[in-house]
Design a protein around this motif. Structure first.
Motif, PDB file in Angstrom:
ATOM      1  N   GLU A 112       3.743 -48.273 -58.138  1.00 35.89           N
ATOM      2  CA  GLU A 112       4.337 -46.952 -57.956  1.00 35.89           C
ATOM      3  C   GLU A 112       3.512 -45.902 -58.685  1.00 35.89           C
ATOM      4  O   GLU A 112       3.278 -44.812 -58.173  1.00 35.89           O
ATOM      5  CB  GLU A 112       5.764 -46.935 -58.515  1.00 35.89           C
ATOM      6  N   GLU A 113       3.057 -46.249 -59.878  1.00 34.56           N
ATOM      7  CA  GLU A 113       2.280 -45.320 -60.698  1.00 34.56           C
ATOM      8  C   GLU A 113       1.012 -44.871 -59.965  1.00 34.56           C
ATOM      9  O   GLU A 113       0.672 -43.687 -59.952  1.00 34.56           O
ATOM     10  CB  GLU A 113       1.924 -45.985 -62.026  1.00 34.56           C
ATOM     11  N   MET A 114       0.311 -45.800 -59.340  1.00 34.50           N
ATOM     12  CA  MET A 114      -0.920 -45.463 -58.600  1.00 34.50           C
ATOM     13  C   MET A 114      -0.609 -44.528 -57.433  1.00 34.50           C
ATOM     14  O   MET A 114      -1.354 -43.575 -57.170  1.00 34.50           O
ATOM     15  CB  MET A 114      -1.576 -46.734 -58.058  1.00 34.50           C
ATOM     16  N   ILE A 115       0.487 -44.817 -56.755  1.00 31.48           N
ATOM     17  CA  ILE A 115       0.864 -44.009 -55.587  1.00 31.48           C
ATOM     18  C   ILE A 115       1.265 -42.610 -56.031  1.00 31.48           C
ATOM     19  O   ILE A 115       0.832 -41.605 -55.444  1.00 31.48           O
ATOM     20  CB  ILE A 115       1.982 -44.711 -54.796  1.00 31.48           C
ATOM     21  N   VAL A 116       2.074 -42.523 -57.086  1.00 31.87           N
ATOM     22  CA  VAL A 116       2.504 -41.220 -57.593  1.00 31.87           C
ATOM     23  C   VAL A 116       1.300 -40.403 -58.053  1.00 31.87           C
ATOM     24  O   VAL A 116       1.202 -39.207 -57.777  1.00 31.87           O
ATOM     25  CB  VAL A 116       3.543 -41.387 -58.728  1.00 31.87           C
ATOM     26  N   ARG A 117       0.368 -41.057 -58.733  1.00 36.58           N
ATOM     27  CA  ARG A 117      -0.845 -40.365 -59.194  1.00 36.58           C
ATOM     28  C   ARG A 117      -1.628 -39.805 -57.997  1.00 36.58           C
ATOM     29  O   ARG A 117      -2.157 -38.696 -58.060  1.00 36.58           O
ATOM     30  CB  ARG A 117      -1.714 -41.336 -59.995  1.00 36.58           C
ATOM     31  N   SER A 118      -1.700 -40.563 -56.908  1.00 38.00           N
ATOM     32  CA  SER A 118      -2.416 -40.102 -55.711  1.00 38.00           C
ATOM     33  C   SER A 118      -1.716 -38.907 -55.075  1.00 38.00           C
ATOM     34  O   SER A 118      -2.372 -38.030 -54.513  1.00 38.00           O
ATOM     35  CB  SER A 118      -2.519 -41.226 -54.683  1.00 38.00           C
ATOM     36  N   LEU A 119      -0.390 -38.884 -55.157  1.00 43.20           N
ATOM     37  CA  LEU A 119       0.355 -37.763 -54.576  1.00 43.20           C
ATOM     38  C   LEU A 119       0.077 -36.454 -55.306  1.00 43.20           C
ATOM     39  O   LEU A 119       0.231 -35.382 -54.731  1.00 43.20           O
ATOM     40  CB  LEU A 119       1.860 -38.057 -54.585  1.00 43.20           C
ATOM     41  N   ALA A 120      -0.341 -36.533 -56.556  1.00 44.51           N
ATOM     42  CA  ALA A 120      -0.662 -35.316 -57.309  1.00 44.51           C
ATOM     43  C   ALA A 120      -1.939 -34.671 -56.783  1.00 44.51           C
ATOM     44  O   ALA A 120      -2.116 -33.465 -56.895  1.00 44.51           O
ATOM     45  CB  ALA A 120      -0.822 -35.646 -58.792  1.00 44.51           C
ATOM     46  N   ASP A 121      -2.821 -35.482 -56.183  1.00 44.75           N
ATOM     47  CA  ASP A 121      -4.111 -34.986 -55.708  1.00 44.75           C
ATOM     48  C   ASP A 121      -4.180 -34.756 -54.205  1.00 44.75           C
ATOM     49  O   ASP A 121      -5.022 -34.002 -53.733  1.00 44.75           O
ATOM     50  CB  ASP A 121      -5.223 -35.975 -56.081  1.00 44.75           C
ATOM     51  N   LYS A 122      -3.318 -35.444 -53.439  1.00 44.51           N
ATOM     52  CA  LYS A 122      -3.419 -35.396 -51.978  1.00 44.51           C
ATOM     53  C   LYS A 122      -2.063 -35.116 -51.354  1.00 44.51           C
ATOM     54  O   LYS A 122      -1.021 -35.293 -51.963  1.00 44.51           O
ATOM     55  CB  LYS A 122      -3.952 -36.733 -51.455  1.00 44.51           C
ATOM     56  N   LYS A 123      -2.093 -34.751 -50.097  1.00 45.93           N
ATOM     57  CA  LYS A 123      -0.864 -34.523 -49.353  1.00 45.93           C
ATOM     58  C   LYS A 123      -0.168 -35.855 -49.088  1.00 45.93           C
ATOM     59  O   LYS A 123      -0.800 -36.901 -48.983  1.00 45.93           O
ATOM     60  CB  LYS A 123      -1.169 -33.849 -48.022  1.00 45.93           C
ATOM     61  N   LYS A 124       1.145 -35.772 -48.946  1.00 47.85           N
ATOM     62  CA  LYS A 124       1.970 -36.959 -48.707  1.00 47.85           C
ATOM     63  C   LYS A 124       1.472 -37.747 -47.494  1.00 47.85           C
ATOM     64  O   LYS A 124       1.320 -38.968 -47.545  1.00 47.85           O
ATOM     65  CB  LYS A 124       3.429 -36.539 -48.504  1.00 47.85           C
ATOM     66  N   SER A 125       1.201 -37.065 -46.410  1.00 46.02           N
ATOM     67  CA  SER A 125       0.772 -37.753 -45.184  1.00 46.02           C
ATOM     68  C   SER A 125      -0.565 -38.461 -45.380  1.00 46.02           C
ATOM     69  O   SER A 125      -0.802 -39.537 -44.846  1.00 46.02           O
ATOM     70  CB  SER A 125       0.691 -36.788 -44.009  1.00 46.02           C
ATOM     71  N   MET A 126      -1.435 -37.870 -46.194  1.00 42.77           N
ATOM     72  CA  MET A 126      -2.737 -38.491 -46.452  1.00 42.77           C
ATOM     73  C   MET A 126      -2.568 -39.768 -47.280  1.00 42.77           C
ATOM     74  O   MET A 126      -3.207 -40.777 -47.005  1.00 42.77           O
ATOM     75  CB  MET A 126      -3.666 -37.519 -47.185  1.00 42.77           C
ATOM     76  N   VAL A 127      -1.701 -39.722 -48.287  1.00 45.77           N
ATOM     77  CA  VAL A 127      -1.490 -40.885 -49.150  1.00 45.77           C
ATOM     78  C   VAL A 127      -0.848 -42.020 -48.377  1.00 45.77           C
ATOM     79  O   VAL A 127      -1.280 -43.164 -48.461  1.00 45.77           O
ATOM     80  CB  VAL A 127      -0.645 -40.512 -50.396  1.00 45.77           C
ATOM     81  N   SER A 128       0.181 -41.724 -47.582  1.00 43.01           N
ATOM     82  CA  SER A 128       0.876 -42.795 -46.870  1.00 43.01           C
ATOM     83  C   SER A 128      -0.021 -43.460 -45.832  1.00 43.01           C
ATOM     84  O   SER A 128       0.163 -44.631 -45.511  1.00 43.01           O
ATOM     85  CB  SER A 128       2.165 -42.287 -46.223  1.00 43.01           C
ATOM     86  N   GLN A 129      -1.001 -42.750 -45.317  1.00 43.74           N
ATOM     87  CA  GLN A 129      -1.913 -43.311 -44.312  1.00 43.74           C
ATOM     88  C   GLN A 129      -3.146 -43.985 -44.926  1.00 43.74           C
ATOM     89  O   GLN A 129      -3.928 -44.614 -44.232  1.00 43.74           O
ATOM     90  CB  GLN A 129      -2.364 -42.213 -43.341  1.00 43.74           C
TER      91      GLN A 129
END
Length: 185
Positions: A112-129
């Motif tokens: 979860e921590e890695m995903i949350v960290r990525s959301l700080a830098d990128k848009k939600k749609s970009m992270v989920s894909q």
């Protein structure tokens, strides 16, 4: 001191994973005598009961092996899956990290921590894909099924989980929760 009943002796022996032969050998008596004691056919001497109880006490102090507490159902994701798949699995199983496994071999982990960290830098749609291998971190440490629980406890002080490998393939996982469950037994 209350003496154990035949049923209590049998129950304790099976809880400790001892066969009648194991118990007999350790107590210095014959296996048929253990069978007769457990069935209630014979009243054992006090000295025999003491030997049996000592075997039980010694067996309880023996080391606990990983194979006896590991989860054989390992929830994992593939490095080729999208991050969204990992998020769904984490939500379904109420877990915060997942091993990334390719053909039975651990190659990383995602949390979860890695995903949350990525959301700080990128848009939600970009992270989920995103593909998991683009985001994953190091794999969880590994041990053999015959590893002692003390070793795993030390590893878990700094890691969320330990994977159990046999012949290079993941066969189980141990988490902090699994080790804590030993207190309930």
């Amino acid at each position: 001191m209350q003496l154990p009943t035949p049923d209590e002796i049998k129950q304790k022996r099976t809880e400790l994973g001892l066969t009648q032969s194991d118990l007999a050998k350790r107590a210095g008596v014959s296996q048929p005598l253990i069978a007769r004691i457990e069935s209630g056919d014979v009243d054992p001497r006090l000295s025999t009961l003491r030997k049996i109880i000592e075997v039980f006490e010694d067996a309880e102090k023996e080391d606990i092996l990983v194979v006896n507490i590991m989860n054989t159902e390992v929830i994992s994701v593939s490095p080729e899956e999208q991050v969204d798949a990992a998020v769904q699995i984490m939500g379904r199983y109420h877990i915060s990290q997942i091993p990334v496994i390719s053909n039975g071999v651990p190659v990383g982990s995602i949390s979860e921590e890695m995903i949350v960290r990525s959301l700080a830098d990128k848009k939600k749609s970009m992270v989920s894909q995103m593909i998991i291998k683009e985001m994953m971190g190091d794999s969880f440490p590994t041990v053999s099924p015959k590893a002692d629980i003390k070793v795993v406890s030390h590893i878990l002080e700094r890691n969320p989980a330990v994977l159990v490998l046999e012949k290079g393939q993941v066969v189980g996982v141990v988490t902090k929760h699994d080790v804590m469950q030993l207190l309930n037994e």
